[in-house]
Scaffold this motif. Sequence first.
Motif, PDB file in Angstrom:
ATOM      1  N   MET A   1       0.750  -1.189  -0.019  1.00 36.64           N
ATOM      2  CA  MET A   1       0.180   0.153   0.121  1.00 36.64           C
ATOM      3  C   MET A   1       0.803   1.152   0.077  1.00 36.64           C
ATOM      4  SD  MET A   1      -3.204   1.182   2.616  1.00 36.64           S
ATOM      5  CE  MET A   1      -4.070   2.449   2.167  1.00 36.64           C
ATOM      6  N   ILE A   2       0.412   2.026  -0.874  1.00 32.94           N
ATOM      7  CA  ILE A   2       1.258   3.247  -1.086  1.00 32.94           C
ATOM      8  C   ILE A   2       0.487   4.568  -0.507  1.00 32.94           C
ATOM      9  CG2 ILE A   2       2.550   4.827  -2.554  1.00 32.94           C
ATOM     10  CD1 ILE A   2       2.678   2.414  -4.508  1.00 32.94           C
ATOM     11  N   ILE A   3       0.981   5.355   0.653  1.00 32.07           N
ATOM     12  CA  ILE A   3       0.267   6.497   1.125  1.00 32.07           C
ATOM     13  C   ILE A   3       1.021   7.798   1.013  1.00 32.07           C
ATOM     14  CG2 ILE A   3      -0.991   4.660   2.527  1.00 32.07           C
ATOM     15  CD1 ILE A   3       0.710   5.617   4.974  1.00 32.07           C
ATOM     16  N   PHE A   4       0.558   8.765   1.560  1.00 36.24           N
ATOM     17  CA  PHE A   4       1.096   9.972   1.610  1.00 36.24           C
ATOM     18  C   PHE A   4       0.583  10.939   2.551  1.00 36.24           C
ATOM     19  CE2 PHE A   4       2.349  14.242  -0.660  1.00 36.24           C
ATOM     20  CZ  PHE A   4       3.415  14.493   0.018  1.00 36.24           C
ATOM     21  N   ASN A   5      -0.340  11.923   2.214  1.00 36.23           N
ATOM     22  CA  ASN A   5      -0.910  12.724   3.066  1.00 36.23           C
ATOM     23  C   ASN A   5      -2.338  12.767   3.131  1.00 36.23           C
ATOM     24  OD1 ASN A   5      -1.361  13.839   0.576  1.00 36.23           O
ATOM     25  ND2 ASN A   5      -0.485  16.039   1.094  1.00 36.23           N
ATOM     26  N   ARG A   6      -3.301  11.827   2.688  1.00 37.02           N
ATOM     27  CA  ARG A   6      -4.486  11.841   2.656  1.00 37.02           C
ATOM     28  C   ARG A   6      -5.282  11.057   3.454  1.00 37.02           C
ATOM     29  NH1 ARG A   6      -5.893  12.156  -3.729  1.00 37.02           N
ATOM     30  NH2 ARG A   6      -4.382  10.645  -3.811  1.00 37.02           N
ATOM     31  N   PRO A   7      -5.517  11.176   4.843  1.00 42.21           N
ATOM     32  CA  PRO A   7      -6.361  10.199   5.811  1.00 42.21           C
ATOM     33  C   PRO A   7      -7.520   9.849   5.395  1.00 42.21           C
ATOM     34  CG  PRO A   7      -5.972  12.447   6.923  1.00 42.21           C
ATOM     35  CD  PRO A   7      -5.083  12.307   5.485  1.00 42.21           C
ATOM     36  N   ASP A   8      -8.246  10.722   4.512  1.00 36.84           N
ATOM     37  CA  ASP A   8      -9.549  10.080   4.076  1.00 36.84           C
ATOM     38  C   ASP A   8      -9.713   9.301   3.315  1.00 36.84           C
ATOM     39  OD1 ASP A   8      -8.426  12.051   2.436  1.00 36.84           O
ATOM     40  OD2 ASP A   8     -10.430  13.051   2.037  1.00 36.84           O
ATOM     41  N   THR A   9      -9.075   9.251   2.102  1.00 31.61           N
ATOM     42  CA  THR A   9      -8.859   8.131   1.106  1.00 31.61           C
ATOM     43  C   THR A   9      -8.301   6.882   1.568  1.00 31.61           C
ATOM     44  OG1 THR A   9      -7.050   8.924  -0.037  1.00 31.61           O
ATOM     45  CG2 THR A   9      -9.137   9.901  -0.802  1.00 31.61           C
ATOM     46  N   THR A  10      -7.040   7.017   2.446  1.00 33.46           N
ATOM     47  CA  THR A  10      -6.256   6.069   2.955  1.00 33.46           C
ATOM     48  C   THR A  10      -7.302   5.327   3.879  1.00 33.46           C
ATOM     49  OG1 THR A  10      -4.256   7.382   2.872  1.00 33.46           O
ATOM     50  CG2 THR A  10      -4.382   5.679   4.265  1.00 33.46           C
ATOM     51  N   GLN A  11      -8.138   5.762   4.675  1.00 35.95           N
ATOM     52  CA  GLN A  11      -8.656   5.075   5.482  1.00 35.95           C
ATOM     53  C   GLN A  11      -9.821   3.989   4.726  1.00 35.95           C
ATOM     54  OE1 GLN A  11      -8.958   5.160   9.396  1.00 35.95           O
ATOM     55  NE2 GLN A  11      -9.772   3.320   8.566  1.00 35.95           N
ATOM     56  N   VAL A  12     -10.466   4.781   3.694  1.00 35.11           N
ATOM     57  CA  VAL A  12     -11.047   3.914   2.833  1.00 35.11           C
ATOM     58  C   VAL A  12     -10.658   2.708   2.117  1.00 35.11           C
ATOM     59  CG1 VAL A  12     -12.768   4.078   0.991  1.00 35.11           C
ATOM     60  CG2 VAL A  12     -12.861   5.925   2.431  1.00 35.11           C
ATOM     61  N   VAL A  13      -9.485   2.710   1.713  1.00 38.21           N
ATOM     62  CA  VAL A  13      -8.676   1.901   1.032  1.00 38.21           C
ATOM     63  C   VAL A  13      -8.285   0.770   2.023  1.00 38.21           C
ATOM     64  CG1 VAL A  13      -6.840   1.529  -0.341  1.00 38.21           C
ATOM     65  CG2 VAL A  13      -8.112   3.321  -0.771  1.00 38.21           C
ATOM     66  N   PHE A  14      -7.602   1.384   3.033  1.00 38.29           N
ATOM     67  CA  PHE A  14      -7.050   0.434   4.114  1.00 38.29           C
ATOM     68  C   PHE A  14      -8.292  -0.627   4.685  1.00 38.29           C
ATOM     69  CE2 PHE A  14      -6.161  -0.505   8.570  1.00 38.29           C
ATOM     70  CZ  PHE A  14      -5.034  -1.273   8.654  1.00 38.29           C
ATOM     71  N   ASP A  15      -9.813   0.111   4.779  1.00 34.55           N
ATOM     72  CA  ASP A  15     -10.646  -0.785   5.220  1.00 34.55           C
ATOM     73  C   ASP A  15     -10.694  -2.012   4.247  1.00 34.55           C
ATOM     74  OD1 ASP A  15     -10.867   0.841   7.495  1.00 34.55           O
ATOM     75  OD2 ASP A  15     -12.718   1.937   6.814  1.00 34.55           O
ATOM     76  N   ALA A  16     -10.932  -1.671   2.927  1.00 36.86           N
ATOM     77  CA  ALA A  16     -10.898  -2.576   2.054  1.00 36.86           C
ATOM     78  C   ALA A  16      -9.737  -3.610   2.003  1.00 36.86           C
ATOM     79  CB  ALA A  16     -11.068  -1.956   0.621  1.00 36.86           C
ATOM     80  N   ILE A  17      -8.733  -3.117   2.343  1.00 39.00           N
ATOM     81  CA  ILE A  17      -7.318  -4.557   2.775  1.00 39.00           C
ATOM     82  C   ILE A  17      -7.666  -5.050   3.785  1.00 39.00           C
ATOM     83  CG2 ILE A  17      -5.091  -4.535   3.161  1.00 39.00           C
ATOM     84  CD1 ILE A  17      -4.679  -2.070   1.447  1.00 39.00           C
ATOM     85  N   LYS A  18      -8.136  -4.397   4.849  1.00 40.06           N
ATOM     86  CA  LYS A  18      -8.511  -5.179   6.050  1.00 40.06           C
ATOM     87  C   LYS A  18      -9.580  -5.931   6.023  1.00 40.06           C
ATOM     88  CE  LYS A  18      -9.403  -3.636  10.921  1.00 40.06           C
ATOM     89  NZ  LYS A  18      -9.944  -2.415  11.831  1.00 40.06           N
TER      90      LYS A  18
END
Length: 416
Positions: A1-18
């Motif tokens: 997973m590649i992340i940077f400075n957007r907690p909002d979209t990161t949370q949504v994508v991380f939830d899918a990975i989770k």
Amino acid sequence: MIIFNRPDTTQVVFDAIKRAQPQQLFVIADGPRADRTGEAERCAQTRKIIEDIDWQCEVYTDFSDTNLGCKQRIASGLDWVFEQVETAIILEDDCLPNASFFEYSQQLLHEYYDDARIMGISGTKALPDAIGTENSYYFSRYAYIWGWATWRRAWKLFDKDMQAWPAMRAHNGLLPILNDIDMVKYWERMFGETYEGKIDSWAYPWLLSCWVHRGLFIIPGVNMISNVGYGEQATHTTEVDHLANIPVEEIRFPLTHPTEVLQHTELDHRLDYYQYNVKTTQQLMTEKLNGYYKEQWLQRLLLEKQGITSPLKSRNIQKVCIFGTGTIGKYLLEDMKLEQLHVVAFIDNKWSDKRKEQFEVPVYSEDWILNADLQIDAIIVSVEGDHDTQVAERLQNKFAERELTVFSWKSLFQNK
């Protein structure tokens, strides 16, 4: 997973990975830019999201303290990943996957593990309509990296600094790959600007690496990735366009594999225009043909006060849906008004939910027809290009139970 400075979209994508619960998770993060107020806090908040691991999982992190930029950070991050594993599924912080994307990627990583012809597996179907094949996927020259997977054997061919570009350009090396001078001009400009440092992209060097080695990418028949990151906070996709927030679908298992590993050139030609807005020589010739039909049609409307839809009445067709909302669709609408035929709706799968009307006629996606509690006698496919008959055949099969007549506007013209 590649992340940077957007907690909002990161949370949504991380939830899918989770929900997928991988056994290993590698997280790549770039550092904040010193001149951006509040970015350090947003980067820290984004990284904290990854700490929420409540399943059995080995987590590895490669967090940069300084800002490396898109090209250098992703390139070095994936180098780090493939130093440790042979295969990886790769998601950026704005690429939201359908759950079936993970199984699809895993199966194809295994299927083509030793096939050097295949450089990667995409979860994105960039075309808006059906691919016109019974297979689950096809082979393309384009490397779509909004949700994708690849192998160490492929990534080791990545030429980050595009060292092959000067010689390739000097010897006109793109022409045998693209087979179209307009596409060559487009990609010479994009690769040239990236090589000169005017574009900060790892994706263009990766695409060039694939082409240098004559590699192909797998593209699915349904879209499994939605880019939810368009907007001001994005690095590249700052302006919303037709590729933003495309709905995702579940791919069907078992996967149906193509019998041969061959590039699907017809679908790639369609991608040339839809994705990159470049008209190939083939498309320009098709436009000339379409232009002839339109010119003849207008002459009939203006001089004879008669278009091409009058024979519909003799076939007991009164109520019609028009597939496509472009110029031809408008001509059909006006023509049917003259003939006192009724256009029930326009069908257009690209329109967002906010746009529900065209020329005072409602617009729906094609799935609306399945349950529409209205009389619909026929669908006229009004798309321009050389794939109108394919669209008509697909719709005829899809709506067979409704006993609809489906035909192309050009066949209607020719039968007049």
